[in-house]
Design a protein around this motif. Structure first.
Motif, PDB file in Angstrom:
ATOM      1  N   ALA A  74      35.103  62.211  53.885  1.00 22.98           N
ATOM      2  CA  ALA A  74      34.640  61.690  53.022  1.00 22.98           C
ATOM      3  C   ALA A  74      33.539  61.082  53.252  1.00 22.98           C
ATOM      4  N   ASP A  75      32.807  60.347  54.552  1.00 23.19           N
ATOM      5  CA  ASP A  75      31.532  60.380  54.679  1.00 23.19           C
ATOM      6  C   ASP A  75      30.638  61.922  54.604  1.00 23.19           C
ATOM      7  N   LEU A  76      31.520  63.433  54.902  1.00 18.34           N
ATOM      8  CA  LEU A  76      30.838  63.928  55.320  1.00 18.34           C
ATOM      9  C   LEU A  76      30.422  64.672  53.429  1.00 18.34           C
ATOM     10  N   ALA A  77      31.049  64.248  53.028  1.00 21.53           N
ATOM     11  CA  ALA A  77      31.066  64.254  51.325  1.00 21.53           C
ATOM     12  C   ALA A  77      29.844  63.263  50.247  1.00 21.53           C
ATOM     13  N   LYS A  78      29.991  62.375  50.851  1.00 22.83           N
ATOM     14  CA  LYS A  78      28.517  61.239  50.931  1.00 22.83           C
ATOM     15  C   LYS A  78      27.110  62.077  51.393  1.00 22.83           C
ATOM     16  N   LYS A  79      27.595  62.587  52.232  1.00 17.74           N
ATOM     17  CA  LYS A  79      26.159  62.927  52.527  1.00 17.74           C
ATOM     18  C   LYS A  79      25.893  64.200  52.022  1.00 17.74           C
ATOM     19  N   HIS A  80      26.672  64.939  51.699  1.00 16.94           N
ATOM     20  CA  HIS A  80      26.083  66.216  50.706  1.00 16.94           C
ATOM     21  C   HIS A  80      26.504  65.809  49.776  1.00 16.94           C
ATOM     22  N   LYS A 114      29.963  69.514  63.555  1.00 11.12           N
ATOM     23  CA  LYS A 114      29.486  70.710  62.915  1.00 11.12           C
ATOM     24  C   LYS A 114      29.102  71.075  62.093  1.00 11.12           C
ATOM     25  N   ILE A 115      30.158  71.087  60.530  1.00  8.86           N
ATOM     26  CA  ILE A 115      30.034  71.059  59.383  1.00  8.86           C
ATOM     27  C   ILE A 115      28.394  70.448  59.084  1.00  8.86           C
ATOM     28  N   ASP A 116      28.540  69.477  59.632  1.00  9.39           N
ATOM     29  CA  ASP A 116      27.026  68.582  58.624  1.00  9.39           C
ATOM     30  C   ASP A 116      26.340  69.674  58.775  1.00  9.39           C
ATOM     31  N   HIS A 122      27.224  77.302  50.625  1.00  7.24           N
ATOM     32  CA  HIS A 122      28.266  77.933  52.204  1.00  7.24           C
ATOM     33  C   HIS A 122      29.771  77.955  51.411  1.00  7.24           C
ATOM     34  N   PHE A 123      30.751  78.241  52.051  1.00  6.40           N
ATOM     35  CA  PHE A 123      31.944  78.076  51.508  1.00  6.40           C
ATOM     36  C   PHE A 123      32.378  78.268  53.657  1.00  6.40           C
ATOM     37  N   ILE A 124      33.643  76.679  53.776  1.00  7.33           N
ATOM     38  CA  ILE A 124      33.462  76.828  54.375  1.00  7.33           C
ATOM     39  C   ILE A 124      35.252  76.091  54.822  1.00  7.33           C
ATOM     40  N   ALA A 125      35.681  76.935  55.289  1.00 12.90           N
ATOM     41  CA  ALA A 125      37.579  75.979  56.167  1.00 12.90           C
ATOM     42  C   ALA A 125      37.058  75.677  57.329  1.00 12.90           C
TER      43      ALA A 125
END
Length: 134
Positions: free
Chosen positions: A93-99, A44-46, A57-60
């Motif tokens: 970490a995977d999300l950070a790599k993708k974004h 969902k964050i992705d 976006h600020f996402i918590a």
């Protein structure tokens, strides 16, 4: 400005989050009716980070996979906790790599009061660690 979202893979009634999350200032709160694993919430964050808009976006996100109680046995509790924690950290970490243009601030866990005392003692009582990615 920022678009602000709060995500939790569970009901809004857990810890009465529905009462205070919007008051903190989140425009969007995403809950699930049943327990949802961190991997599903990360998707969902992705999706939010992949929107074609130009807004920041600020996402918590409050994760669930390390939610206590896990086990009454301190050794098993520690083993399962770290397996789940490292799994969630890999997802982040995977999300950070993708974004790579998104900044991720990962806040650690507070002392888990619903865990065996022997396991609780391994946490700092007065502060919570964090790390910044990107």
């Amino acid at each position: 400005g920022y678009k602000t979202s709060f995500l939790f893979g569970g009901a809004s009634t857990i810890q009465w989050r529905y009462k205070y999350i919007r008051n903190i200032g989140f425009q969007n709160a995403i809950w699930t009716d049943s327990a949802m694993a961190d991997m599903a919430m990360a998707a969902k964050i992705d999706s939010l980070l992949s929107l074609p808009d130009s807004a920041k976006h600020f996402i918590a996100w409050t994760t669930r996979d390390t939610r206590f109680p896990i086990s009454d046995d301190p050794v098993e509790c520690e083993k399962l906790y770290y397996e789940r924690l490292f799994g969630t950290l890999r997802i982040i970490a995977d999300l950070a790599k993708k974004h790579p243009n998104a900044r991720f601030v990962v806040q650690g866990d507070h002392e888990p009061i619903l865990s065996p005392l022997e396991f609780q003692r391994k946490f700092y009582r007065r502060w919570v660690p964090y790390v910044v990615l990107n």
